[in-house]
Write a protein that holds these residues in place. Structure first.
Motif, mmCIF file in Angstrom:
data_model
loop_
_atom_site.group_PDB
_atom_site.id
_atom_site.type_symbol
_atom_site.label_atom_id
_atom_site.label_comp_id
_atom_site.label_asym_id
_atom_site.label_seq_id
_atom_site.Cartn_x
_atom_site.Cartn_y
_atom_site.Cartn_z
ATOM 1 N N THR A 77 64.995 -41.831 -63.788
ATOM 2 C CA THR A 77 63.698 -42.439 -64.065
ATOM 3 C C THR A 77 62.544 -41.499 -63.768
ATOM 4 O O THR A 77 61.467 -41.652 -64.349
ATOM 5 C CB THR A 77 63.533 -43.762 -63.290
ATOM 6 O OG1 THR A 77 63.759 -43.518 -61.897
ATOM 7 C CG2 THR A 77 64.514 -44.809 -63.788
ATOM 8 N N GLY A 126 69.028 -43.478 -66.978
ATOM 9 C CA GLY A 126 68.151 -44.358 -66.209
ATOM 10 C C GLY A 126 68.492 -44.444 -64.733
ATOM 11 O O GLY A 126 68.059 -45.359 -64.043
ATOM 12 N N SER A 183 64.269 -47.587 -59.189
ATOM 13 C CA SER A 183 64.282 -48.783 -60.043
ATOM 14 C C SER A 183 62.961 -48.992 -60.764
ATOM 15 O O SER A 183 62.670 -50.089 -61.208
ATOM 16 C CB SER A 183 64.614 -50.011 -59.196
ATOM 17 O OG SER A 183 63.615 -50.202 -58.210
ATOM 18 N N PHE A 240 68.321 -49.962 -64.577
ATOM 19 C CA PHE A 240 67.614 -49.573 -65.797
ATOM 20 C C PHE A 240 68.021 -50.493 -66.943
ATOM 21 O O PHE A 240 67.173 -50.950 -67.714
ATOM 22 C CB PHE A 240 67.900 -48.112 -66.173
ATOM 23 C CG PHE A 240 67.222 -47.721 -67.462
ATOM 24 C CD1 PHE A 240 65.933 -47.216 -67.442
ATOM 25 C CD2 PHE A 240 67.851 -47.893 -68.687
ATOM 26 C CE1 PHE A 240 65.285 -46.898 -68.626
ATOM 27 C CE2 PHE A 240 67.218 -47.576 -69.876
ATOM 28 C CZ PHE A 240 65.928 -47.073 -69.844
#
Length: 161
Positions: A17, A63, A67, A92
């Motif tokens: 992320t 991903g 979070s 994700f």
């Protein structure tokens, strides 16, 4: 959800992320600000070149990392119509569905720039550039409803009416 067709942007393993939306750009939750920096940790030119309807195809663990909900929001706002990966980080995956971004777990053979047709309802991906097809697990009706409504909150609000 109808068939999705778009051009492939290819990524490898472990796209986290912080690559999708680097932490230095998290001063806002405004999707229009986030989208200017989407995928900046991996490809600086992505945000300025991605087109509405394009498709991300990645390898394993897409991903992963924190979070941060801004990651799928930035991807969706960029115009990406679906993310296909061999595997996803669970948080994700959930965040993507929650905001109405289709995510497909599949191991497909696609190159940068290929044109894909994705039929989530019938469980089929066709690489229009190579002619190869790949079976995927068809999306369940409730999942299609959530995605068609634009995400979980919008789906809930539609159910309330």
């Amino acid at each position: 959800m109808n068939k999705i067709e778009g051009k492939v942007w290819k990524f490898g393993d472990n796209i986290d992320t912080d690559v999708i939306i680097p932490g230095r750009y998290l001063r806002t939750f405004d999707p229009n600000d986030l989208v200017r920096h989407v995928m900046a940790g991996e490809r600086e030119d992505f945000a300025e070149n991605v087109q509405s309807g394009d498709i991300i195809v990645a390898d394993n663990n897409f991903g992963c990392g924190s979070s941060r909900e801004q990651a799928p929001v930035a991807i969706k706002t960029s115009g990406i119509s679906v993310v296909i990966a061999k595997s996803f980080a669970r948080i994700f995956y959930r965040n993507a569905i929650n905001i109405g971004l289709p995510v497909v777990k599949a191991d497909i053979n696609a190159n940068e720039g290929d044109i894909l047709s994705v039929d989530p309802k019938n469980g089929l991906i066709i690489n229009d550039s190579s002619g190869k097809s790949f079976e995927i697990e068809p999306f369940k009706e409730f999942m299609l409803d959530i995605l068609n409504d634009g995400g979980l909150v919008k789906h809930y609000l539609n159910e309330e009416k």
